[in-house]
Design a protein around this motif. Structure first.
Motif, PDB file in Angstrom:
ATOM      1  N   ASP A 230       3.195   1.430  -3.432  1.00 15.27           N
ATOM      2  CA  ASP A 230       3.145   2.793  -2.897  1.00 15.27           C
ATOM      3  C   ASP A 230       2.036   3.011  -1.876  1.00 15.27           C
ATOM      4  OD1 ASP A 230       1.113   2.565  -4.828  1.00 15.27           O
ATOM      5  OD2 ASP A 230       1.175   4.694  -5.315  1.00 15.27           O
ATOM      6  N   VAL A 231       1.158   2.017  -1.656  1.00 14.22           N
ATOM      7  CA  VAL A 231       0.010   2.274  -0.776  1.00 14.22           C
ATOM      8  C   VAL A 231      -0.167   1.169   0.264  1.00 14.22           C
ATOM      9  CG1 VAL A 231      -1.289   3.676  -2.435  1.00 14.22           C
ATOM     10  CG2 VAL A 231      -1.564   1.180  -2.438  1.00 14.22           C
ATOM     11  N   PHE A 232      -0.934   1.493   1.317  1.00 12.83           N
ATOM     12  CA  PHE A 232      -1.096   0.559   2.435  1.00 12.83           C
ATOM     13  C   PHE A 232      -2.188  -0.469   2.210  1.00 12.83           C
ATOM     14  CE2 PHE A 232       1.631   3.666   4.180  1.00 12.83           C
ATOM     15  CZ  PHE A 232       2.377   2.990   5.120  1.00 12.83           C
ATOM     16  N   ASN A 233      -2.999  -0.247   1.194  1.00  9.26           N
ATOM     17  CA  ASN A 233      -4.012  -1.243   0.868  1.00  9.26           C
ATOM     18  C   ASN A 233      -3.861  -1.626  -0.597  1.00  9.26           C
ATOM     19  OD1 ASN A 233      -5.918  -2.673   2.292  1.00  9.26           O
ATOM     20  ND2 ASN A 233      -6.933  -0.773   2.950  1.00  9.26           N
ATOM     21  N   PRO A 234      -2.767  -2.303  -0.927  1.00  7.50           N
ATOM     22  CA  PRO A 234      -2.488  -2.540  -2.348  1.00  7.50           C
ATOM     23  C   PRO A 234      -3.448  -3.567  -2.953  1.00  7.50           C
ATOM     24  CG  PRO A 234      -0.901  -3.683  -0.984  1.00  7.50           C
ATOM     25  CD  PRO A 234      -1.745  -2.880  -0.037  1.00  7.50           C
ATOM     26  N   PRO A 235      -3.598  -3.551  -4.262  1.00  8.03           N
ATOM     27  CA  PRO A 235      -4.458  -4.527  -4.929  1.00  8.03           C
ATOM     28  C   PRO A 235      -4.048  -5.956  -4.555  1.00  8.03           C
ATOM     29  CG  PRO A 235      -3.662  -2.874  -6.486  1.00  8.03           C
ATOM     30  CD  PRO A 235      -2.951  -2.635  -5.207  1.00  8.03           C
ATOM     31  N   TRP A 236      -5.016  -6.762  -4.146  1.00 13.87           N
ATOM     32  CA  TRP A 236      -4.779  -8.161  -3.745  1.00 13.87           C
ATOM     33  C   TRP A 236      -3.619  -8.271  -2.754  1.00 13.87           C
ATOM     34  CZ3 TRP A 236      -5.595  -6.831  -8.946  1.00 13.87           C
ATOM     35  CH2 TRP A 236      -6.892  -7.111  -9.386  1.00 13.87           C
ATOM     36  N   ASP A 237      -3.465  -7.224  -1.963  1.00 13.73           N
ATOM     37  CA  ASP A 237      -2.462  -7.196  -0.880  1.00 13.73           C
ATOM     38  C   ASP A 237      -1.010  -7.222  -1.383  1.00 13.73           C
ATOM     39  OD1 ASP A 237      -4.784  -7.395   0.625  1.00 13.73           O
ATOM     40  OD2 ASP A 237      -4.447  -9.514   1.154  1.00 13.73           O
ATOM     41  N   SER A 238      -0.806  -7.146  -2.684  1.00 15.87           N
ATOM     42  CA  SER A 238       0.560  -7.196  -3.234  1.00 15.87           C
ATOM     43  C   SER A 238       1.386  -8.319  -2.598  1.00 15.87           C
ATOM     44  CB  SER A 238       1.262  -5.835  -3.054  1.00 15.87           C
ATOM     45  OG  SER A 238       2.498  -5.824  -3.728  1.00 15.87           O
ATOM     46  N   LYS A 239       0.732  -9.489  -2.409  1.00 17.57           N
ATOM     47  CA  LYS A 239       1.492 -10.590  -1.802  1.00 17.57           C
ATOM     48  C   LYS A 239       1.725 -11.668  -2.858  1.00 17.57           C
ATOM     49  CE  LYS A 239      -2.544 -12.620   0.540  1.00 17.57           C
ATOM     50  NZ  LYS A 239      -3.659 -11.724   0.175  1.00 17.57           N
ATOM     51  N   PHE A 240       1.508 -12.936  -2.485  1.00 20.15           N
ATOM     52  CA  PHE A 240       1.853 -14.008  -3.424  1.00 20.15           C
ATOM     53  C   PHE A 240       0.604 -14.817  -3.761  1.00 20.15           C
ATOM     54  CE2 PHE A 240       5.287 -13.286  -0.351  1.00 20.15           C
ATOM     55  CZ  PHE A 240       6.278 -12.805  -1.207  1.00 20.15           C
ATOM     56  N   THR A 241       0.073 -14.639  -4.948  1.00 22.91           N
ATOM     57  CA  THR A 241      -1.049 -15.461  -5.407  1.00 22.91           C
ATOM     58  C   THR A 241      -0.435 -16.621  -6.174  1.00 22.91           C
ATOM     59  OG1 THR A 241      -2.432 -13.507  -5.536  1.00 22.91           O
ATOM     60  CG2 THR A 241      -3.217 -15.460  -6.681  1.00 22.91           C
ATOM     61  N   ILE A 242      -0.820 -17.851  -5.783  1.00 25.36           N
ATOM     62  CA  ILE A 242      -0.079 -19.006  -6.301  1.00 25.36           C
ATOM     63  C   ILE A 242      -0.941 -19.934  -7.148  1.00 25.36           C
ATOM     64  CG2 ILE A 242       1.711 -18.914  -4.541  1.00 25.36           C
ATOM     65  CD1 ILE A 242       0.289 -21.133  -3.022  1.00 25.36           C
ATOM     66  N   ASP A 243      -2.008 -19.384  -7.784  1.00 28.36           N
ATOM     67  CA  ASP A 243      -2.724 -20.222  -8.747  1.00 28.36           C
ATOM     68  C   ASP A 243      -2.397 -19.789 -10.174  1.00 28.36           C
ATOM     69  OD1 ASP A 243      -4.244 -17.919  -8.832  1.00 28.36           O
ATOM     70  OD2 ASP A 243      -6.157 -18.892  -8.366  1.00 28.36           O
ATOM     71  N   ILE A 244      -1.371 -18.989 -10.356  1.00 31.02           N
ATOM     72  CA  ILE A 244      -0.739 -18.673 -11.639  1.00 31.02           C
ATOM     73  C   ILE A 244       0.321 -17.602 -11.454  1.00 31.02           C
ATOM     74  CG2 ILE A 244      -2.703 -17.150 -12.229  1.00 31.02           C
ATOM     75  CD1 ILE A 244      -0.230 -18.619 -14.739  1.00 31.02           C
ATOM     76  N   ASN A 245       0.062 -16.606 -10.587  1.00 27.11           N
ATOM     77  CA  ASN A 245       0.834 -15.374 -10.637  1.00 27.11           C
ATOM     78  C   ASN A 245       2.279 -15.532 -10.184  1.00 27.11           C
ATOM     79  OD1 ASN A 245      -2.116 -15.071  -9.552  1.00 27.11           O
ATOM     80  ND2 ASN A 245      -1.816 -13.559 -11.149  1.00 27.11           N
ATOM     81  N   LEU A 246       2.488 -16.156  -9.021  1.00 27.48           N
ATOM     82  CA  LEU A 246       3.876 -16.345  -8.586  1.00 27.48           C
ATOM     83  C   LEU A 246       4.594 -17.303  -9.539  1.00 27.48           C
ATOM     84  CD1 LEU A 246       6.121 -15.781  -6.565  1.00 27.48           C
ATOM     85  CD2 LEU A 246       5.208 -17.574  -5.096  1.00 27.48           C
ATOM     86  N   GLN A 247       3.859 -18.286 -10.037  1.00 23.70           N
ATOM     87  CA  GLN A 247       4.459 -19.203 -11.012  1.00 23.70           C
ATOM     88  C   GLN A 247       4.967 -18.408 -12.208  1.00 23.70           C
ATOM     89  OE1 GLN A 247       1.619 -19.781  -9.366  1.00 23.70           O
ATOM     90  NE2 GLN A 247       1.526 -21.913  -8.736  1.00 23.70           N
ATOM     91  N   MET A 248       4.111 -17.544 -12.761  1.00 19.89           N
ATOM     92  CA  MET A 248       4.474 -16.774 -13.954  1.00 19.89           C
ATOM     93  C   MET A 248       5.687 -15.871 -13.700  1.00 19.89           C
ATOM     94  SD  MET A 248       2.131 -14.153 -16.254  1.00 19.89           S
ATOM     95  CE  MET A 248       1.144 -15.398 -17.046  1.00 19.89           C
ATOM     96  N   ASN A 249       5.765 -15.326 -12.476  1.00 19.08           N
ATOM     97  CA  ASN A 249       6.896 -14.449 -12.168  1.00 19.08           C
ATOM     98  C   ASN A 249       8.234 -15.117 -12.477  1.00 19.08           C
ATOM     99  OD1 ASN A 249       4.952 -12.746 -11.162  1.00 19.08           O
ATOM    100  ND2 ASN A 249       5.761 -12.652  -9.076  1.00 19.08           N
ATOM    101  N   TYR A 250       8.298 -16.427 -12.285  1.00 16.06           N
ATOM    102  CA  TYR A 250       9.592 -17.112 -12.378  1.00 16.06           C
ATOM    103  C   TYR A 250       9.777 -17.965 -13.637  1.00 16.06           C
ATOM    104  CZ  TYR A 250      10.891 -15.338  -7.833  1.00 16.06           C
ATOM    105  OH  TYR A 250      11.235 -14.488  -6.801  1.00 16.06           O
ATOM    106  N   TRP A 251       8.792 -17.965 -14.550  1.00 12.37           N
ATOM    107  CA  TRP A 251       8.971 -18.773 -15.771  1.00 12.37           C
ATOM    108  C   TRP A 251      10.252 -18.394 -16.504  1.00 12.37           C
ATOM    109  CZ3 TRP A 251       3.294 -18.135 -17.962  1.00 12.37           C
ATOM    110  CH2 TRP A 251       2.441 -18.990 -17.250  1.00 12.37           C
TER     111      TRP A 251
END
Ligand SMILES: *[C@@H]1O[C@H](CO)[C@@H](O)[C@H](O)[C@H]1NC(C)=O
Ligand SMILES: *[C@@H]1O[C@H](CO)[C@@H](O)[C@H](O)[C@H]1NC(C)=O
Ligand SMILES: *[C@@H]1O[C@H](CO)[C@@H](O)[C@H](O)[C@H]1NC(C)=O
Ligand SMILES: *[C@@H]1O[C@H](CO)[C@@H](O)[C@H](O)[C@H]1NC(C)=O
Ligand SMILES: *[C@@H]1O[C@H](CO)[C@@H](O)[C@H](O)[C@H]1NC(C)=O
Ligand SMILES: *[C@@H]1O[C@H](CO)[C@@H](O)[C@H](O)[C@H]1NC(C)=O
Ligand SMILES: *[C@@H]1O[C@H](CO)[C@@H](O)[C@H](O)[C@H]1NC(C)=O
Ligand SMILES: *[C@@H]1O[C@H](CO)[C@@H](O)[C@H](O)[C@H]1NC(C)=O
Ligand SMILES: *[C@@H]1O[C@H](CO)[C@@H](O)[C@H](O)[C@H]1NC(C)=O
Length: 785
Positions: A366-387
């Motif tokens: 909802d905002v233009f400066n989202p937490p951690w840019d609301s992008k893809f962090t790949i040292d766990i987070n994107l991995q976890m999304n797809y487990w």
């Protein structure tokens, strides 16, 4: 609170008894914050209505709305800095190495692109909340329909929002039980001073360019149509008078999916909205629901407690607040099933074939400066999304990952060459829509990590193991693995008989430089071949050999075998008996650290397990326990990773406990998971996988039913449509914590090794099971006890 809301709140008045406790979120009041809104999505488009009766704002998202175009952020001093960093590390000057890295190798600028909201659809109805009654808003996870109902001035108003994959639009529909009831003023804007202009034909057009980069343009178009009444417009809004029903259809397009230019995507946009707007809302909705259900209905999980079913007719916020007063799911076991379903729902809504992968917030922002840019962090987070994806039969939902790998490979090849002077491709701990692989931020404990692609490739390796899809192995996984190995073959250095990867770290932890060094007591994250680096390399190289065999390729296999032979095995701290986190027995700065990267070999990997190497599994458990005893699990995703890890340790009750804590301590009332006081979607996806791991595991060639069966709660239940590695489809039922029946369908033939709970005896098709069965493709095998 109004009397009716209060009565409904305490369960005395229940208009929602028809709702399945496992499939519906519902509330008796509108969302007061975005973190109470209800998310819908079709993988590319997302929306989060607050469902207010008057002055509503629906936040609109399109997954390629980012803050600008691609930039090459590689630091031009990187190539000459890299050998200096290595030399300083070899000399034992760790702070010097870290500082030198940060001075010469950080990305310029340090941040990748940010995900942004597409726009806000606002409308006012004049229906003051305090003059309405019978209010209810709901999200049906089984259909993907968000619905609002209330009565105002004797008329019952109904509003629905759906996201259609078939029509590629978000559709809002306003209905009423009395003709000519709707007066609305509708606007579309994008903050930043961008308001839509009306085209006099029921359409609102909003064109703008990225904040940081005017070459990245986007356009959105909302079309309003009415039954009865009239439509008119001012410059920036559409005014509806006396309509019986209103339908708004919206889409947004950017240069990302249409690099040919604005003229191309504006035609696509108009065609999509025009063709959807010519259909009835009922038709748009039924196609949207059908697509959603084709994914959602593949898997199921139900659970009941000692006192049978969960409460029906009690709103979700009240169920959650009741749960916060307990330490188990006993009074509302269906809430865990709701969370399991919500994770599947959110992934289906934020990832579909042809879209970008689910980001840190799924697809909702909802905002233009989202937490951690609301992008893809790949040292766990994107991995976890797809487990959860393969385990719940959502194979195609992974497609965005394979497409994104291609973008990362292209960018990461330039990064490997320009930063390190090496072949192959490399990615650091974040990526954005362009597949940017240059480092993000500036801190030794996260920025310098060159293992992003390696870990993300677990997803591809496991996808083959689950599906046995040889074409995927040959055409998608193997080529990516080959170019990844090219990098690590060249990046690794033989030292003292072992291949060593450096500079790297143990995401995202740091340690105190030990006494005896002139830098004693200083903190850093920089390391050589941390435990997590080694476990990533072990999975990558052994996975490469496995996939090469499947694909009938021998290229690079011999070299990979030699690499593995010289990769140091996981080791255990002699002082703590815990799995060692770094190359040496360093003391960590944060004993409660949120990352469990040292234990990737236990989960999501398969380097060791309690069944095949109890020594290592126990050492990992000691490390995890140490973290948790020190106050760990302090973000949503960390807490739910702990739940997944305990399931792999075969401790069902502890796994359930951490899932419970996620729901009591790290969840908003809309059930979005919380990390550091903000919404982050990874734990929503991770709780689905934690539930899967409790009741079914299949790593290391064994299909293990009831692997981490809880003994204190969730004692009765069933699942169906779950997938296991080897391409088996499994359903099972348990009572009093004991599996009472199970069926395994072989979808690819092959050998089936089975275990039930702690090794209980069982029969397969009436015969006592005594060892692996050679299965026939298409056949089902019934387990009895
Ligand atoms: C929800 O978001 C609002 C505004 O962003 C914030 O003030 C509030 O604290 C959040 N709610 C919770 C429960 O954290
Ligand atoms: C470590 O390296 C830094 C950066 O090159 C240098 O300034 C410092 O003097 C070195 N420290 C020692 C003890 O050599
Ligand atoms: C629409 O809502 C957004 C979010 O609250 C707000 O920033 C914007 O000013 C509103 N636009 C109009 C035209 O009311
Ligand atoms: C209803 O809300 C409006 C706007 O907030 C306020 O002006 C009005 O006094 C309220 N009416 C009642 C009956 O509370
Ligand atoms: C809609 O607006 C008309 C005229 O502006 C008014 O007469 C009518 O009462 C309004 N209807 C509702 C439901 O507010
Ligand atoms: C509406 O647009 C016209 C033409 O662009 C302009 O002259 C007029 O000032 C605008 N009106 C408002 C209220 O912005
Ligand atoms: C089940 O219900 C009984 C009777 O209401 C109650 O005493 C018991 O505590 C309940 N058990 C659980 C696990 O909630
Ligand atoms: C290192 O030195 C500090 C300060 O002199 C001391 O407090 C600490 O106990 C020492 N640590 C070890 C492991 O010897
Ligand atoms: C467990 O792993 C360790 C480290 O690789 C190894 O030394 C040990 O032999 C393994 N134990 C078993 C039972 O395989």
């Amino acid at each position: 609170m109004k009397l009716e809301s209060w009565l409904r709140a305490i369960g005395a008045l229940s208009i929602s008894t028809a709702y399945a406790a496992e499939d519906i979120l519902f509330y008796s009041q509108p969302a007061s914050h975005w973190n109470e809104s209800l998310p819908i999505g079709n993988g590319r488009l997302g929306a989060t209505p607050f469902s207010k009766t008057d002055h509503e704002v629906v936040v609109l998202n399109e997954d390629s709305y980012f803050s600008g175009g691609f930039r090459n952020r590689v630091n031009p001093r990187s190539l000459e800095t890299f050998p200096r960093v290595r030399k300083l590390m070899d000399e034992g000057n760790l702070t010097g190495a870290g500082d030198t890295w940060l001075q010469g190798m950080v990305g310029i600028p340090i941040s990748q692109r940010k995900y942004e909201p597409a726009g806000y659809l606002n409308f006012s109805t004049g229906h003051l909340w305090n003059q309405t009654s019978g209010y209810e808003r709901s999200l049906n996870l089984a259909t993907g329909v968000a619905k609002t109902v209330y009565t105002y001035d004797g008329v019952t108003y109904t509003r629905e929002v759906v996201a259609s994959e078939a029509d590629q639009v978000i559709a809002l529909h306003f209905g009423a039980n009395k003709a000519s009831s709707y007066n609305l003023t509708i606007t579309l804007d994008r903050a930043l001073g961008n308001a839509a202009t009306a085209d006099g034909d029921g359409g609102l057009w909003l064109r703008s360019s990225g904040r940081a980069d005017s070459s990245y343009t986007h356009t959105q178009y909302a079309h309003v149509s009415v039954e009865g009444g009239s439509l008119s417009s001012t410059n920036s809004s559409i005014i509806v008078k006396g309509a019986s029903s209103v339908t708004i259809v919206w889409d947004a397009e950017t240069l990302f999916y249409h690099p040919e230019g604005q003229a191309t995507y504006e035609k696509v946009l108009r065609d999509r909205v025009s063709s959807a707007q010519k259909k009835t809302y009922a038709d748009v909705k039924s196609a949207a629901v059908a697509a959603h259900q084709s994914y959602y209905s593949r898997a199921s999980f139900t659970v009941t407690g000692a006192n049978s079913t969960s409460p029906t007719g009690k709103s979700t916020d009240l169920r959650l607040s009741d749960l916060r007063g307990t330490s188990t799911f006993d009074k509302d076991p269906g809430l865990l099933a709701l969370a399991y379903n919500y994770g599947r729902y959110m992934l289906i809504a934020s990832s579909r074939p042809g879209t970008l992968p689910a980001n840190l917030q799924g697809i909702w922002n909802d905002v233009f400066n989202p937490p951690w840019d609301s992008k893809f962090t790949i040292d766990i987070n994107l991995q976890m999304n797809y487990w959860l994806a393969n385990m719940n039969g959502l194979d195609e939902i992974l497609e965005p990952i394979w497409s994104h790998f291609k973008r990362m490979e292209a960018r990461g090849t330039a990064v490997a060459k320009e930063m390190y002077g090496l072949p192959g491709w490399v990615c650091h701990h974040n990526t954005d829509l362009w597949g940017d692989c240059a480092p993000q931020d500036a801190g030794t404990q996260w920025t310098i990590w060159p293992m992003g692609g390696a870990w993300l490739l677990f997803t591809a390796l496991d996808h083959y193991r689950f599906t046995q899809d040889r074409e995927f192995a040959k055409d998608v996984a193997l080529p990516l693995l080959q170019t990844t190995l090219e990098f690590y073959n060249a990046f690794s250095v033989l030292q003292d008989g072992y291949y060593v990867t450096y500079p790297s770290n143990s995401p995202e932890n740091s340690y105190f430089i030990p006494n005896g060094s002139s830098e004693a007591g200083a903190q850093t994250g920089i390391d050589k071949s941390s435990q997590s680096d080694r476990t990533l390399m072990w999975h990558l190289y052994s996975g490469f050999i496995e996939i090469s065999e499947v694909a009938g390729s021998s290229t690079g296999v011999e070299q990979a075998k030699q690499y593995l032979a010289r990769l140091k095995a996981p080791d255990i701290s002699p002082t703590t008996n815990r799995l060692l986190e770094w190359s040496q027995d360093f003391r960590e700065v944060e004993p409660e650290h949120r990352h469990f990267s040292s234990c990737i070999g236990l989960h999501p990997g398969h380097q060791y397990s309690p069944l095949n190497n109890a020594t290592l599994a126990q050492a990992a458990e000691r490390l995890i326990q140490h973290r948790m005893d020190s106050g760990g699990g302090s973000t949503g995703w960390s807490r739910i990773w702990a739940s997944n890890l305990y399931a792999r340790l075969l401790h069902g009750d502890t796994a359930v406990h951490h899932s419970h804590v996620l729901m009591t301590d790290y969840m908003y009332d809309n059930m979005w998971a919380i990390t550091s006081d903000v919404f982050q979607a990874d734990a929503n996806f991770g709780i689905t996988s934690a539930v899967n791991e409790m009741f079914l595991q299949s790593q290391n060639g064994m299909l293990h039913i009831g692997a981490a069966m809880p003994t204190m709660s969730l004692l009765h239940g069933s699942f169906s449509g779950w997938k296991a590695r080897g391409n088996f489809e499994v359903s099972a039922e348990w009572e009093n914590g004991q599996i009472i029946s199970a069926t395994v369908k072989s979808k690819a033939g092959g050998s089936l090794a089975l275990r039930v709970q702690d090794g209980r005896a069982f029969k397969v098709d009436g015969q006592v099971y005594s060892g692996p069965i050679t299965t026939t493709k298409g056949a089902s095998y019934k387990l009895s006890f």
